[in-house]
Scaffold this motif. Structure first.
Motif, PDB file in Angstrom:
ATOM      1  N   LEU A   1      -6.637   7.852 -15.548  1.00 55.62           N
ATOM      2  CA  LEU A   1      -6.268   6.446 -15.645  1.00 55.62           C
ATOM      3  C   LEU A   1      -5.212   6.077 -14.603  1.00 55.62           C
ATOM      4  CD1 LEU A   1      -6.963   3.976 -17.271  1.00 55.62           C
ATOM      5  CD2 LEU A   1      -5.184   4.587 -18.902  1.00 55.62           C
ATOM      6  N   VAL A   2      -4.257   6.970 -14.368  1.00 50.27           N
ATOM      7  CA  VAL A   2      -3.228   6.729 -13.339  1.00 50.27           C
ATOM      8  C   VAL A   2      -3.884   6.630 -11.967  1.00 50.27           C
ATOM      9  CG1 VAL A   2      -1.256   7.766 -12.153  1.00 50.27           C
ATOM     10  CG2 VAL A   2      -1.374   7.827 -14.628  1.00 50.27           C
ATOM     11  N   VAL A   3      -4.763   7.584 -11.680  1.00 48.10           N
ATOM     12  CA  VAL A   3      -5.446   7.573 -10.386  1.00 48.10           C
ATOM     13  C   VAL A   3      -6.306   6.318 -10.257  1.00 48.10           C
ATOM     14  CG1 VAL A   3      -7.120   8.774  -8.940  1.00 48.10           C
ATOM     15  CG2 VAL A   3      -5.421  10.078 -10.199  1.00 48.10           C
ATOM     16  N   GLY A   4      -6.949   5.906 -11.341  1.00 51.91           N
ATOM     17  CA  GLY A   4      -7.793   4.717 -11.309  1.00 51.91           C
ATOM     18  C   GLY A   4      -7.006   3.449 -11.051  1.00 51.91           C
ATOM     19  N   VAL A   5      -5.919   3.261 -11.779  1.00 52.70           N
ATOM     20  CA  VAL A   5      -5.111   2.040 -11.633  1.00 52.70           C
ATOM     21  C   VAL A   5      -4.505   1.946 -10.244  1.00 52.70           C
ATOM     22  CG1 VAL A   5      -2.987   0.907 -12.403  1.00 52.70           C
ATOM     23  CG2 VAL A   5      -4.627   1.749 -14.077  1.00 52.70           C
ATOM     24  N   TYR A   6      -3.851   2.993  -9.799  1.00 50.21           N
ATOM     25  CA  TYR A   6      -3.189   2.939  -8.497  1.00 50.21           C
ATOM     26  C   TYR A   6      -4.170   3.076  -7.346  1.00 50.21           C
ATOM     27  CZ  TYR A   6       1.188   2.698 -10.897  1.00 50.21           C
ATOM     28  OH  TYR A   6       2.214   2.263 -11.690  1.00 50.21           O
ATOM     29  N   GLY A   7      -5.277   3.746  -7.577  1.00 48.21           N
ATOM     30  CA  GLY A   7      -6.334   3.795  -6.562  1.00 48.21           C
ATOM     31  C   GLY A   7      -6.917   2.410  -6.320  1.00 48.21           C
ATOM     32  N   LEU A   8      -7.155   1.665  -7.403  1.00 47.30           N
ATOM     33  CA  LEU A   8      -7.642   0.289  -7.256  1.00 47.30           C
ATOM     34  C   LEU A   8      -6.601  -0.595  -6.566  1.00 47.30           C
ATOM     35  CD1 LEU A   8      -9.506  -0.275 -10.632  1.00 47.30           C
ATOM     36  CD2 LEU A   8     -10.497  -0.060  -8.349  1.00 47.30           C
ATOM     37  N   ALA A   9      -5.328  -0.367  -6.852  1.00 42.81           N
ATOM     38  CA  ALA A   9      -4.280  -1.140  -6.180  1.00 42.81           C
ATOM     39  C   ALA A   9      -4.258  -0.843  -4.677  1.00 42.81           C
ATOM     40  CB  ALA A   9      -2.918  -0.849  -6.795  1.00 42.81           C
ATOM     41  N   LEU A  10      -4.470   0.428  -4.314  1.00 42.58           N
ATOM     42  CA  LEU A  10      -4.531   0.785  -2.895  1.00 42.58           C
ATOM     43  C   LEU A  10      -5.743   0.137  -2.220  1.00 42.58           C
ATOM     44  CD1 LEU A  10      -3.554   4.550  -3.071  1.00 42.58           C
ATOM     45  CD2 LEU A  10      -2.277   2.733  -1.949  1.00 42.58           C
TER      46      LEU A  10
ATOM     47  N   MET B   1       0.831  -1.200   0.000  1.00 44.67           N
ATOM     48  CA  MET B   1       0.000   0.000   0.000  1.00 44.67           C
ATOM     49  C   MET B   1       0.874   1.261   0.000  1.00 44.67           C
ATOM     50  SD  MET B   1      -3.046   0.966   2.663  1.00 44.67           S
ATOM     51  CE  MET B   1      -4.257  -0.178   2.048  1.00 44.67           C
ATOM     52  N   VAL B   2       1.905   1.264   0.803  1.00 44.14           N
ATOM     53  CA  VAL B   2       2.810   2.422   0.838  1.00 44.14           C
ATOM     54  C   VAL B   2       3.522   2.570  -0.506  1.00 44.14           C
ATOM     55  CG1 VAL B   2       4.940   3.290   1.898  1.00 44.14           C
ATOM     56  CG2 VAL B   2       3.115   2.374   3.337  1.00 44.14           C
ATOM     57  N   ALA B   3       3.965   1.462  -1.086  1.00 46.92           N
ATOM     58  CA  ALA B   3       4.646   1.519  -2.382  1.00 46.92           C
ATOM     59  C   ALA B   3       3.714   2.049  -3.474  1.00 46.92           C
ATOM     60  CB  ALA B   3       5.171   0.140  -2.764  1.00 46.92           C
ATOM     61  N   MET B   4       2.471   1.582  -3.479  1.00 43.94           N
ATOM     62  CA  MET B   4       1.513   2.063  -4.487  1.00 43.94           C
ATOM     63  C   MET B   4       1.201   3.540  -4.289  1.00 43.94           C
ATOM     64  SD  MET B   4       0.823  -0.171  -6.688  1.00 43.94           S
ATOM     65  CE  MET B   4       2.092  -1.395  -6.669  1.00 43.94           C
ATOM     66  N   ALA B   5       1.142   3.989  -3.040  1.00 43.08           N
ATOM     67  CA  ALA B   5       0.901   5.411  -2.771  1.00 43.08           C
ATOM     68  C   ALA B   5       2.068   6.261  -3.265  1.00 43.08           C
ATOM     69  CB  ALA B   5       0.668   5.626  -1.284  1.00 43.08           C
ATOM     70  N   VAL B   6       3.291   5.781  -3.065  1.00 46.90           N
ATOM     71  CA  VAL B   6       4.467   6.522  -3.536  1.00 46.90           C
ATOM     72  C   VAL B   6       4.488   6.572  -5.062  1.00 46.90           C
ATOM     73  CG1 VAL B   6       7.001   6.436  -3.673  1.00 46.90           C
ATOM     74  CG2 VAL B   6       5.851   6.099  -1.477  1.00 46.90           C
ATOM     75  N   VAL B   7       4.235   5.430  -5.695  1.00 46.25           N
ATOM     76  CA  VAL B   7       4.222   5.395  -7.166  1.00 46.25           C
ATOM     77  C   VAL B   7       3.096   6.264  -7.704  1.00 46.25           C
ATOM     78  CG1 VAL B   7       3.877   3.890  -9.168  1.00 46.25           C
ATOM     79  CG2 VAL B   7       5.340   3.153  -7.299  1.00 46.25           C
ATOM     80  N   LEU B   8       1.942   6.245  -7.042  1.00 46.34           N
ATOM     81  CA  LEU B   8       0.829   7.094  -7.462  1.00 46.34           C
ATOM     82  C   LEU B   8       1.224   8.562  -7.391  1.00 46.34           C
ATOM     83  CD1 LEU B   8      -2.147   7.537  -8.256  1.00 46.34           C
ATOM     84  CD2 LEU B   8      -2.701   7.436  -5.812  1.00 46.34           C
ATOM     85  N   GLY B   9       1.873   8.950  -6.311  1.00 45.15           N
ATOM     86  CA  GLY B   9       2.330  10.340  -6.182  1.00 45.15           C
ATOM     87  C   GLY B   9       3.328  10.713  -7.262  1.00 45.15           C
ATOM     88  N   LEU B  10       4.267   9.822  -7.561  1.00 39.48           N
ATOM     89  CA  LEU B  10       5.260  10.097  -8.604  1.00 39.48           C
ATOM     90  C   LEU B  10       4.623  10.163  -9.982  1.00 39.48           C
ATOM     91  CD1 LEU B  10       8.189   7.807  -7.376  1.00 39.48           C
ATOM     92  CD2 LEU B  10       8.046  10.301  -7.247  1.00 39.48           C
ATOM     93  N   ARG B  11       3.689   9.258 -10.250  1.00 36.88           N
ATOM     94  CA  ARG B  11       3.029   9.239 -11.567  1.00 36.88           C
ATOM     95  C   ARG B  11       2.129  10.463 -11.750  1.00 36.88           C
ATOM     96  NH1 ARG B  11       4.553   6.304 -15.725  1.00 36.88           N
ATOM     97  NH2 ARG B  11       2.422   5.943 -16.366  1.00 36.88           N
ATOM     98  N   ILE B  12       1.451  10.888 -10.705  1.00 37.88           N
ATOM     99  CA  ILE B  12       0.612  12.088 -10.819  1.00 37.88           C
ATOM    100  C   ILE B  12       1.485  13.318 -11.020  1.00 37.88           C
ATOM    101  CG2 ILE B  12      -0.902  13.618  -9.491  1.00 37.88           C
ATOM    102  CD1 ILE B  12      -2.321  11.178  -8.453  1.00 37.88           C
ATOM    103  N   ALA B  13       2.656  13.360 -10.383  1.00 43.52           N
ATOM    104  CA  ALA B  13       3.561  14.496 -10.548  1.00 43.52           C
ATOM    105  C   ALA B  13       4.097  14.556 -11.973  1.00 43.52           C
ATOM    106  CB  ALA B  13       4.713  14.398  -9.562  1.00 43.52           C
ATOM    107  N   SER B  14       4.385  13.420 -12.579  1.00 41.05           N
ATOM    108  CA  SER B  14       4.932  13.416 -13.926  1.00 41.05           C
ATOM    109  C   SER B  14       3.845  13.540 -14.992  1.00 41.05           C
ATOM    110  CB  SER B  14       5.761  12.155 -14.181  1.00 41.05           C
ATOM    111  OG  SER B  14       4.927  11.023 -14.181  1.00 41.05           O
ATOM    112  N   ARG B  15       2.721  12.869 -14.778  1.00 39.91           N
ATOM    113  CA  ARG B  15       1.638  12.940 -15.751  1.00 39.91           C
ATOM    114  C   ARG B  15       0.322  12.769 -15.017  1.00 39.91           C
ATOM    115  NH1 ARG B  15       0.866  10.914 -21.613  1.00 39.91           N
ATOM    116  NH2 ARG B  15      -1.398  10.986 -21.696  1.00 39.91           N
ATOM    117  N   SER B  16      -0.462  13.813 -14.980  1.00 35.81           N
ATOM    118  CA  SER B  16      -1.740  13.775 -14.302  1.00 35.81           C
ATOM    119  C   SER B  16      -2.784  13.170 -15.226  1.00 35.81           C
ATOM    120  CB  SER B  16      -2.143  15.186 -13.872  1.00 35.81           C
ATOM    121  OG  SER B  16      -3.346  15.149 -13.172  1.00 35.81           O
ATOM    122  N   SER B  17      -3.328  12.041 -14.830  1.00 38.68           N
ATOM    123  CA  SER B  17      -4.305  11.349 -15.647  1.00 38.68           C
ATOM    124  C   SER B  17      -5.297  10.620 -14.751  1.00 38.68           C
ATOM    125  CB  SER B  17      -3.604  10.347 -16.569  1.00 38.68           C
ATOM    126  OG  SER B  17      -4.542   9.523 -17.204  1.00 38.68           O
TER     127      SER B  17
END
Length: 132
Positions: A85-94, A67-83
């Motif tokens: 789909l990114v929020v959906g994929v990593y939100g579901l993983a969380l 969960m912590v790893a997915m939250a960190v990756v979600l934060g990095l992916r949103i910082a690089s590209r806000s989408s």
């Protein structure tokens, strides 16, 4: 029950028959010795295995780390590209990691392990395939 039956203690040993009992007794001793060796071997194997409580704690810890790893990756992916789909994929993983924690707390560790493994692989695979 007669009075003589009541006078005998339950813990008193039953006398063994005299004729031919020596050979049978030796065979029983050998069987008991083998059984003790098997019990000791099984105890060693059980020592290596996790108890159910340890398995639950391990799954909860792995899910928390995921969960912590997915939250960190979600934060990095949103910082690089806000989408979305990114929020959906990593939100579901969380959410999946939270479900696995609850399953582990309720004793469903095997199901939780499979869901965690398949879910995290699916999240990383969908990130690699779907998100440019």
């Amino acid at each position: 029950m007669s009075t003589s039956d009541q006078d005998q203690s339950v813990d008193t040993p039953i006398p063994a028959p005299d004729a031919g009992a020596a050979a049978e007794t030796e065979a029983e001793v050998e069987v008991e010795t083998e059984t003790e060796a098997e019990v000791e071997a099984e105890a060693e194997v059980e020592d290596r295995r996790l108890t159910p409580r340890q398995a639950r704690r391990l799954r909860i810890a792995l899910s928390s780390v995921g969960m912590v790893a997915m939250a960190v990756v979600l934060g990095l992916r949103i910082a690089s590209r806000s989408s979305v789909l990114v929020v959906g994929v990593y939100g579901l993983a969380l959410i999946l990691c939270g479900i696995v924690i609850e399953l582990s707390r309720n004793g469903r560790t095997r199901l939780g392990s499979w869901l965690l493994a398949v879910g995290l692989v699916a999240a990383i695979g969908s990130d690699w395939l779907l998100i440019p």
